[in-house]
Design a protein around this motif. Structure first.
Motif, mmCIF file in Angstrom:
data_model
loop_
_atom_site.group_PDB
_atom_site.id
_atom_site.type_symbol
_atom_site.label_atom_id
_atom_site.label_comp_id
_atom_site.label_asym_id
_atom_site.label_seq_id
_atom_site.Cartn_x
_atom_site.Cartn_y
_atom_site.Cartn_z
ATOM 1 N N LEU A 1 0.830 -1.209 0.000
ATOM 2 C CA LEU A 1 0.000 0.000 0.000
ATOM 3 C C LEU A 1 0.861 1.253 0.000
ATOM 4 N N GLY A 2 1.964 1.218 0.725
ATOM 5 C CA GLY A 2 2.852 2.372 0.738
ATOM 6 C C GLY A 2 3.438 2.662 -0.631
ATOM 7 N N VAL A 3 3.862 1.611 -1.338
ATOM 8 C CA VAL A 3 4.460 1.781 -2.666
ATOM 9 C C VAL A 3 3.450 2.358 -3.652
ATOM 10 N N ILE A 4 2.217 1.873 -3.609
ATOM 11 C CA ILE A 4 1.223 2.286 -4.597
ATOM 12 C C ILE A 4 0.496 3.568 -4.198
ATOM 13 N N TRP B 1 1.152 8.479 0.915
ATOM 14 C CA TRP B 1 0.470 8.927 2.135
ATOM 15 C C TRP B 1 -0.981 8.480 2.196
ATOM 16 N N ALA B 2 -1.571 8.166 1.049
ATOM 17 C CA ALA B 2 -2.961 7.699 1.039
ATOM 18 C C ALA B 2 -3.103 6.328 1.685
ATOM 19 N N ALA B 3 -1.975 5.679 2.018
ATOM 20 C CA ALA B 3 -2.046 4.419 2.759
ATOM 21 C C ALA B 3 -2.707 4.637 4.123
ATOM 22 N N PHE B 4 -2.566 5.831 4.695
ATOM 23 C CA PHE B 4 -3.185 6.114 5.997
ATOM 24 C C PHE B 4 -4.700 5.976 5.950
ATOM 25 N N PRO B 5 -5.410 6.726 5.087
ATOM 26 C CA PRO B 5 -6.869 6.561 5.077
ATOM 27 C C PRO B 5 -7.308 5.169 4.627
ATOM 28 N N ALA B 6 -6.563 4.536 3.719
ATOM 29 C CA ALA B 6 -6.934 3.189 3.259
ATOM 30 C C ALA B 6 -6.863 2.190 4.403
ATOM 31 N N ILE B 7 -5.779 2.222 5.159
ATOM 32 C CA ILE B 7 -5.609 1.293 6.272
ATOM 33 C C ILE B 7 -6.597 1.607 7.393
ATOM 34 N N LEU B 8 -6.834 2.881 7.653
ATOM 35 C CA LEU B 8 -7.772 3.271 8.704
ATOM 36 C C LEU B 8 -9.173 2.749 8.408
ATOM 37 N N VAL B 9 -9.635 2.916 7.178
ATOM 38 C CA VAL B 9 -10.972 2.447 6.804
ATOM 39 C C VAL B 9 -11.055 0.926 6.907
ATOM 40 N N ALA B 10 -10.013 0.225 6.433
ATOM 41 C CA ALA B 10 -10.017 -1.240 6.490
ATOM 42 C C ALA B 10 -10.058 -1.738 7.930
ATOM 43 N N LEU B 11 -9.280 -1.112 8.809
ATOM 44 C CA LEU B 11 -9.270 -1.513 10.219
ATOM 45 C C LEU B 11 -10.603 -1.204 10.891
ATOM 46 N N MET B 12 -11.220 -0.098 10.508
ATOM 47 C CA MET B 12 -12.513 0.259 11.082
ATOM 48 C C MET B 12 -13.570 -0.774 10.695
ATOM 49 N N LEU B 13 -13.549 -1.203 9.431
ATOM 50 C CA LEU B 13 -14.508 -2.220 8.992
ATOM 51 C C LEU B 13 -14.251 -3.559 9.679
ATOM 52 N N PRO C 1 5.039 3.022 9.015
ATOM 53 C CA PRO C 1 6.225 2.361 8.458
ATOM 54 C C PRO C 1 6.134 2.192 6.941
ATOM 55 N N ALA C 2 4.928 1.958 6.424
ATOM 56 C CA ALA C 2 4.755 1.791 4.981
ATOM 57 C C ALA C 2 5.101 3.080 4.238
ATOM 58 N N VAL C 3 4.592 4.202 4.735
ATOM 59 C CA VAL C 3 4.871 5.486 4.092
ATOM 60 C C VAL C 3 6.351 5.844 4.235
ATOM 61 N N LEU C 4 6.912 5.630 5.418
ATOM 62 C CA LEU C 4 8.312 5.963 5.657
ATOM 63 C C LEU C 4 9.232 5.129 4.763
ATOM 64 N N CYS C 5 8.973 3.824 4.672
ATOM 65 C CA CYS C 5 9.807 2.963 3.824
ATOM 66 C C CYS C 5 9.717 3.379 2.367
ATOM 67 N N PHE C 6 8.510 3.727 1.925
ATOM 68 C CA PHE C 6 8.360 4.171 0.537
ATOM 69 C C PHE C 6 9.165 5.443 0.275
ATOM 70 N N LEU C 7 9.077 6.413 1.175
ATOM 71 C CA LEU C 7 9.800 7.667 0.980
ATOM 72 C C LEU C 7 11.304 7.439 0.967
ATOM 73 N N LEU C 8 11.793 6.569 1.840
ATOM 74 C CA LEU C 8 13.229 6.321 1.921
ATOM 75 C C LEU C 8 13.740 5.486 0.748
ATOM 76 N N ALA D 1 9.242 -5.896 3.245
ATOM 77 C CA ALA D 1 9.734 -6.539 4.465
ATOM 78 C C ALA D 1 9.903 -5.542 5.606
ATOM 79 N N LEU D 2 10.501 -4.391 5.308
ATOM 80 C CA LEU D 2 10.781 -3.423 6.367
ATOM 81 C C LEU D 2 9.515 -2.737 6.874
ATOM 82 N N SER D 3 8.500 -2.639 6.043
ATOM 83 C CA SER D 3 7.229 -2.071 6.511
ATOM 84 C C SER D 3 6.607 -2.966 7.574
ATOM 85 N N VAL D 4 6.699 -4.288 7.366
ATOM 86 C CA VAL D 4 6.204 -5.217 8.374
ATOM 87 C C VAL D 4 7.073 -5.150 9.625
ATOM 88 N N ALA D 5 8.394 -5.062 9.420
ATOM 89 C CA ALA D 5 9.298 -4.951 10.571
ATOM 90 C C ALA D 5 8.991 -3.702 11.384
#
Length: 208
Positions: A69-72, A75-87, A110-117, A138-142
């Protein structure tokens, strides 16, 4: 990697909520409206991919797909993950509403940070892109495992052992997520490169 209700201290819950609100606001602000369908599809993939849980103390291990999600999405990974967790909280009682902010931040940041780096590697074709995609997955999961472990450890020292176990249990998940992210990025770079954040350009240049 959901933390259950009634585990974390109010301070950790409040900090997670504030950070998630900030990340989600930034993600929505940077979101191109023509990518809403992509965000919805990836939120659904995140929702489905993390339905199979292996209980580990007060938390659980499962596929996360946050690096993808971070790669694709950037920063929009935040609202995507938030909505999925809420459901997930509403439909299956995974996690909960009071820990929603902490769980969302632990997985999205971590997903957004890894993508930016790792964007310089992702922007280069060939082995460099492969390496960048694997590391991002891998590092996003870590990072998510580390933040979850820290959330537990800073709440109560009694959770320290559970926090260590949680992080170690996700080592195999890191490898699997790295491979999944690599294969997906390789496929999309050939057939739909416009979906990848490192290939998306606006008038102001590449956006995250």
């Amino acid at each position: 990697m959901h933390i259950s209700e009634g585990v974390l201290s109010p301070a950790i819950l409040g900090l997670g909520a504030v950070l998630t609100v900030g990340g989600t606001a930034l993600g929505l602000h940077r979101l191109d409206y023509d990518r809403l369908m992509t965000v919805a599809i990836l939120a659904a993939a995140f929702f489905v991919g993390s339905l199979i849980h292996i209980p580990i103390g007060p938390s659980s291990a499962h596929l996360i797909l946050n690096g993808l999600l971070g790669v694709i999405l950037g920063w929009a990974a935040f609202p995507a993950i938030l909505v999925a967790l809420m459901l997930q909280a509403v439909l299956f009682q995974y996690g909960g509403f009071t820990v929603l902010g902490v769980n969302a931040f632990n997985m999205a940041f971590p997903a957004v940070l890894c993508f930016l780096l790792l964007r310089p590697l992702l922007s280069r074709p060939g082995p460099m892109r492969t390496m960048g995609a694997f590391c991002c997955g891998a590092l996003s999961v870590a990072g998510a495992g580390l933040l979850t472990a820290l959330s537990l450890a800073y709440t109560n020292e009694g959770f320290l052992q559970a926090a260590r176990l949680l992080f170690l249990a996700h080592v195999p998940v890191m490898i699997v997520e790295g491979i999944v992210t690599t294969l997906t990025v390789s496929f999309l770079s050939r057939v739909r490169p416009e979906l990848l954040r490192f290939a998306s350009r606006s008038k102001g240049g590449i956006r995250a």
